[in-house]
Design an enzyme around this catalytic site. Structure first.
Site, PDB file in Angstrom:
ATOM      1  N   GLU A 171       0.759  -1.056   0.007  1.00  0.00           N
ATOM      2  CA  GLU A 171       0.021   0.074   0.024  1.00  0.00           C
ATOM      3  C   GLU A 171       0.816   1.248  -0.178  1.00  0.00           C
ATOM      4  OE1 GLU A 171      -1.643  -2.613   0.811  1.00  0.00           O
ATOM      5  OE2 GLU A 171      -3.788  -2.427   0.842  1.00  0.00           O
ATOM      6  N   TYR A 173       3.176   1.986   1.960  1.00  0.00           N
ATOM      7  CA  TYR A 173       3.864   2.551   3.355  1.00  0.00           C
ATOM      8  C   TYR A 173       5.469   2.308   3.287  1.00  0.00           C
ATOM      9  CZ  TYR A 173      -0.856   3.056   4.777  1.00  0.00           C
ATOM     10  OH  TYR A 173      -2.173   3.310   5.207  1.00  0.00           O
ATOM     11  N   ARG A 221       2.700  -9.005   4.605  1.00  0.00           N
ATOM     12  CA  ARG A 221       1.937  -8.434   3.355  1.00  0.00           C
ATOM     13  C   ARG A 221       2.487  -8.009   2.265  1.00  0.00           C
ATOM     14  NH1 ARG A 221      -3.873  -5.385   3.695  1.00  0.00           N
ATOM     15  NH2 ARG A 221      -4.535  -6.157   1.794  1.00  0.00           N
ATOM     16  N   HIS A 259      -1.771   3.790  -1.833  1.00  0.00           N
ATOM     17  CA  HIS A 259      -2.864   4.857  -1.523  1.00  0.00           C
ATOM     18  C   HIS A 259      -2.698   6.049  -2.669  1.00  0.00           C
ATOM     19  CE1 HIS A 259      -4.557   2.807   1.890  1.00  0.00           C
ATOM     20  NE2 HIS A 259      -3.361   3.147   2.543  1.00  0.00           N
ATOM     21  N   GLN A 346     -18.840   3.812   2.631  1.00  0.00           N
ATOM     22  CA  GLN A 346     -19.557   5.113   3.220  1.00  0.00           C
ATOM     23  C   GLN A 346     -19.156   4.994   4.539  1.00  0.00           C
ATOM     24  OE1 GLN A 346     -22.930   5.132   0.085  1.00  0.00           O
ATOM     25  NE2 GLN A 346     -23.216   6.762   1.542  1.00  0.00           N
TER      26      GLN A 346
HETATM   27 FE1  SF4 Z   1     -17.798  -0.201   4.117  1.00  0.00          FE
HETATM   28 FE2  SF4 Z   1     -20.207  -1.644   4.715  1.00  0.00          FE
HETATM   29 FE3  SF4 Z   1     -20.025  -0.268   2.808  1.00  0.00          FE
HETATM   30 FE4  SF4 Z   1     -18.711  -2.592   2.848  1.00  0.00          FE
HETATM   31  S1  SF4 Z   1     -20.955  -2.081   2.854  1.00  0.00           S
HETATM   32  S2  SF4 Z   1     -17.835  -0.822   1.907  1.00  0.00           S
HETATM   33  S3  SF4 Z   1     -18.128  -2.295   5.044  1.00  0.00           S
HETATM   34  S4  SF4 Z   1     -19.764   0.690   4.416  1.00  0.00           S
END
Ligand code: SF4
Ligand code: NAP
Length: 677
Positions: A171, A173, A221, A259, A346
C-alpha cells in the site's frame, strides 16, 4: 440446501497449516483501522468488536496498523506498539479473541512518507502526492534502528498475548517505499538493485522471527501490484516473496495498489475478484500459504479462488464489518444469510477519513456492538411499516428479529425502493445483495409482506405502531419548459423507463447526477468484467509490467454520447461525494469526456435545449435529453392523512428528511427505530 452449501465450500472451510499453527479455516479478517481505540471505553469496544468476529469464526483476525515507532505514526494520535507497558493494555482483547478460537495478529505498520506528521521519514526525500509533509531521507543508522523497532514491536505484541504479527509491506507505506524505484533512489546498500531494495523487508522479517521464536505467527503483506509508475514488475515481486519466505515468514498476504494510485482497488467500480491473478503470481513463487485480498466479498468468490489454486487463504476486511458471522454462516449452510459488503466505503473508510470510528452502511451495529441489543422483546408489539425501501426493510427485519409482529406494505410489486434505481449505476448492482439480505431476514423472522398494496388509512388500523418509510420522489424544479418532452427524471432514466439520446444535459451534479452521468457514458459491462476494468484503468491483467500498469490510468476513453452536467453552486462539481469514492467517479467522468460546469443559472427549456446564464451571459446547451437530478422531495401524503385522523406515526428515511437521504442514513434509522420499539 444446508448440506449442499456446506459441501460446496469445502476449500474455504478446510484447515491449513501455517508455521507451527493449524489454522481452522481459510478466511482471515484483514486489517482495518477502526478508531475504536480513540473512543471512551475503547478497550471494551474493541473487545466487543473483535470477539464478535472471532465468534463468527474468522480463522485469523488482524488488527489495524500499530506503528513500531514515533516516526511511523500515520497521524499524531495513531496507535503504536513501541511501549511494552502500553501494549499490555491489549491483553484483554487478545484473550477475548482467543477464547472464541481464533488467532489474533497485530499489524505492524510504519507509514513512511504517508505519515501525516512533521519529521516523517522515507528511503528518499520524495514527497507523496497525498501528503503535504516532505519526508526526511533515512540514514543507514535510522534504517537499522527501524528494523530493531519492528522486532521490539513484535516482542511487545507477543508479550501482550498476540499469536503473531502482520508486517505491512504494501500500500505504499515505508517498507513498500524501499522495494521500488518510484520512491527509493538510494545508492547505498538499501537502494539501487532489487537485491538492495529488498534488503529492508527481508531484514525486518528475519529480526522479528529471531526475536519471537518459531511459534509466533509471522505474516508479511507483500505488494502484489503497486499500481504506480516505477512500481515492481511481477518477477521482482516473486523474487521478494521467495526472500521473505526464506527469512522466516509463515504466511504471505497480498496488498493491491498504493494509496496514491489512480486506479480504484477496493471500491464498488472494481469487479469482484479483480486482483486474483496478482495473488496467483505470488503463490507460484513460494510454498508457504498465500492470501488473496481486495474485492472478495462472497463465499462463492472466495471458494472459487481457493479451488482454482490461485491462493491458499482469503483475506476480507470490510465483509466482516458487514457481517461478523460470515464464516459461521457458511459452515452452518446459511451462506445465503450473509449480509454482503457492497464496497461503498461510506461508513468504513469515509468515516475513518473523517475521524469517526468505523461502521458499516449495511450493518449499523459494526463498531457499535455495545450499543445494540440482541435480546428479544418481552412485550411484542404489532408494527406496520409502510414502504419497502432501505429504511422500511431495515425497520421491519430488525423489529421482527427482536420479536415484534410486523407487516410491511409496499406499493410496488417489488421491494427495494430507491435501491432499485441506485443499483443501475455502474458497479452498484452490489445493492442487490442488500436487497437479498433484508428480504431474507424479513422472511426468516416472519414479516408479513403486502407487496403491490398502497397502504390506505383503513389498512393501518389495529397496529400499536405505524412507521412511515414512504421515501422520496424526484424534485421537479420550477422552470419554464420543464414539461418539455426532452425532460426526464433520474428515476425514469435509471429504471429504463426512458432512454436517453446522444446529447444529454444532466441538471444537478450531486451524487445522483454523477451516477446518472456515469450510467450514460459507460456500459455496465465495463465494470463487470475484469478485462474491461483493466483496460479502462490501464492495468496489466497479468501484472508482469512495472507496477502492474499497462498504460495511463487517466487516459481518455471517449464515449459516443455527449454529456454535460450542471449545477448552480460555484463550488467544484462532485465536492460532496464520498472521500474514498468521489475521486474515482470524477476521474471516470473526466476520462469519458463528461463536461461538468458550476455557477449556472437555469432559464428555460425548449426545442433548442436548455437555456442558461453563464457568467451573466445567455447560452443554449443543445440536448435531445435533459435529465433532472435535482434532489428529492419527501413523500408524506399518507403520514399527513394519518395525522389528520389522530394516528401517531413515526417517519424515517426520506419521508422524514429528503435532503441528503442515502442508504446509510435509511438503514441506520430503521435499525435504531426497531431497537427502540
Ligand atoms: Fe464499508 Fe459496509 Fe460499505 Fe462494505 S458495505 S464498503 S463495510 S460501509
Ligand atoms: P444532492 O447530492 O443533494 O444533489 C442534488 C443536486 O440538485 C445538487 O447538484 C443541487 O445543486 C441540485 N438542486 C437542488 N435543488 C435544485 C433545484 N430546485 N433546481 C435545480 N437544481 C437543484 O442529492 P442527490 O444527487 O439527489 O443524492 C441524494 C443523496 O444520495 C445525497 O445525500 C447524495 O450524497 C447521495 N448519493 C451519493 C452518491 C455517491 O456518492 N456516488 C450517489 C447517489 C446518491 P445546485 O443547487 O447547486 O444546482
Amino acid at each position: 440446501m444446508g448440506n449442499t452449501q456446506r459441501e460446496s465450500f469445502g476449500n474455504l472451510l478446510s484447515p491449513i497449516r501455517a508455521g507451527t499453527h493449524m489454522v481452522r479455516n481459510r478466511i482471515i479478517m484483514g486489517s482495518m483501522h477502526t478508531r475504536l481505540e480513540t473512543e471512551p471505553d475503547g478497550i471494551s469496544k474493541q473487545i466487543a468488536f473483535y470477539a464478535e468476529r472471532a465468534r463468527g469464526e474468522a480463522a485469523i483476525l488482524v488488527t489495524g496498523g500499530f506503528s513500531p515507532n514515533a516516526e511511523g505514526l500515520f497521524d499524531p494520535e495513531g496507535p503504536r506498539i513501541d511501549d511494552p507497558d502500553e501494549a499490555m493494555h491489549l491483553r484483554p482483547i487478545c484473550e477475548a479473541v482467543q477464547a472464541e478460537g481464533s488467532l489474533f495478529c497485530a499489524q505492524l505498520l510504519h507509514a513512511g512518507r504517508y505519515a501525516k506528521i512533521e519529521g516523517c521519514v522515507a528511503p528518499s526525500p520524495i514527497r507523496a502526492p497525498i501528503n503535504r509533509f516532505i519526508p526526511r531521507e533515512m540514514t543507514d543508522a535510522d534504517i537499522r534502528r527501524t528494523i530493531a523497532d519492528f522486532a521490539k514491536a513484535a516482542a511487545n505484541a507477543q508479550a501482550a498475548g498476540f499469536d503473531g504479527v502482520e508486517i505491512m509491506g504494501s500500500e505504499g507505506y515505508l517498507i513498500n517505499e524501499f522495494t521500488v524505484t518510484h520512491t527509493n533512489t538510494r545508492e547505498d546498500d538499501w537502494g539501487g538493485s532489487a537485491e538492495n531494495r529488498h534488503r529492508f523487508p527481508v531484514e525486518i522479517v528475519r529480526a522479528v522471527r529471531d526475536q519471537c521464536g518459531p511459534d509466533f505467527l509471522v505474516i508479511y503483506r507483500i505488494s502484489a501490484a503497486d499500481l504506480v509508475e516505477g512500481g515492481a514488475p511481477a518477477d521482482e515481486i516473486a523474487a521478494l516473496a521467495r526472500k521473505i519466505e526464506a527469512a522466516g515468514a509463515d504466511i504471505l498476504n497480498t496488498g493491491i495498489g498504493w494509496h496514491e494510485a489512480r486506479v480504484p482497488t477496493i471500491a464498488y467500480p472494481v469487479p469482484r475478484g479483480a486482483w486474483r491473478q496478482a495473488a496467483a503470481n505470488v503463490k507460484a513463487a513460494v510454498s508457504i500459504p498465500v492470501v488473496a485480498s481486495n474485492r472478495i466479498n462472497t463465499p462463492a468468490m472466495a471458494e472459487d479462488i481457493l479451488a482454482s489454486g490461485e491462493a491458499d487463504m482469503i483475506s476480507m476486511a470490510r465483509p466482516f464489518l458487514a457481517d461478523p458471522h460470515f464464516v459461521k454462516k457458511v459452515r452452518e449452510g446459511r451462506a445465503d444469510e450473509i449480509n454482503t459488503c457492497i464496497a461503498c466505503n461510506q461508513a468504513c473508510l469515509d468515516f475513518i477519513f473523517s475521524d469517526r470510528p468505523v461502521s458499516c452502511l449495511v450493518n449499523p451495529r459494526a463498531g457499535r456492538e455495545t450499543e445494540f441489543r440482541d435480546t428479544p422483546t418481552d412485550s411484542p408489539r404489532k408494527v406496520a411499516v409502510v414502504g419497502g425501501g432501505a429504511a422500511g426493510m431495515a425497520t421491519a427485519a430488525e423489529a421482527a428479529r427482536l420479536g415484534h409482529v410486523v407487516t410491511l406494505f409496499e406499493a410496488h410489486d417489488r421491494l427495494g425502493g430507491q435501491l432499485n434505481l441506485a443499483r443501475a449505476a455502474p458497479g452498484k448492482d452490489e445493492f442487490d445483495e442488500t436487497l437479498r439480505y433484508y428480504s431474507g431476514q424479513m422472511h426468516k423472522h416472519g414479516v408479513t409482506l403486502r407487496l403491490g398494496q398502497r397502504a390506505g388509512l383503513d389498512d393501518l388500523t389495529g397496529f400499536d405502531h405505524v412507521v412511515i418509510a414512504t421515501g422520496v420522489t424526484p424534485r421537479i424544479p420550477d422552470l419554464p419548459g420543464v414539461d418539455h418532452p426532452s425532460v426526464a427524471t433520474y428515476a425514469e432514466i435509471l429504471s429504463g423507463e426512458r432512454a436517453a439520446g446522444d446529447n444529454v444535459v444532466v441538471m444537478g451534479a450531486g451524487g445522483i447526477g454523477h451516477d446518472v452521468a456515469e450510467f450514460l457514458v459507460t456500459g455496465s459491462a465495463e465494470v463487470h468484467s475484469t478485462n474491461a476494468f483493466c483496460e479502462t484503468w490501464g492495468v496489466d491483467p497479468t501484472f508482469a509490467a512495472s507496477g502492474g500498469l499497462a498504460g495511463d490510468p487517466l487516459a481518455p476513453k471517449p464515449s459516443r454520447r455527449k454529456v454535460v452536467m450542471l449545477q448552480r453552486k460555484t463550488s467544484k462539481p462532485g465536492a460532496g461525494l464520498g472521500v474514498s469514492t468521489g475521486w474515482i467517479l470524477r476521474n471516470a467522468l473526466r476520462k469519458h469526456g463528461v463536461e461538468a460546469m458550476g455557477g449556472v443559472v437555469y432559464d428555460r427549456i425548449d426545442d433548442a435545449g436548455l437555456h442558461i446564464l453563464m457568467d451573466g451571459k445567455p447560452k443554449v446547451i443543445a440536448a435531445d435529453t435533459i435529465v433532472l437530478c435535482t434532489g428529492q422531495e419527501p413523500e408524506r401524503a399518507l403520514a399527513e392523512a394519518l395525522a389528520g385522523r389522530g394516528v401517531t406515526v413515526t417517519m424515517i428515511g426520506g419521508a422524514k428528511e429528503a435532503a441528503e437521504l442515502d442508504a446509510l442514513r435509511a438503514i441506520d434509522e430503521g435499525v435504531r427505530l426497531a431497537q427502540g420499539l
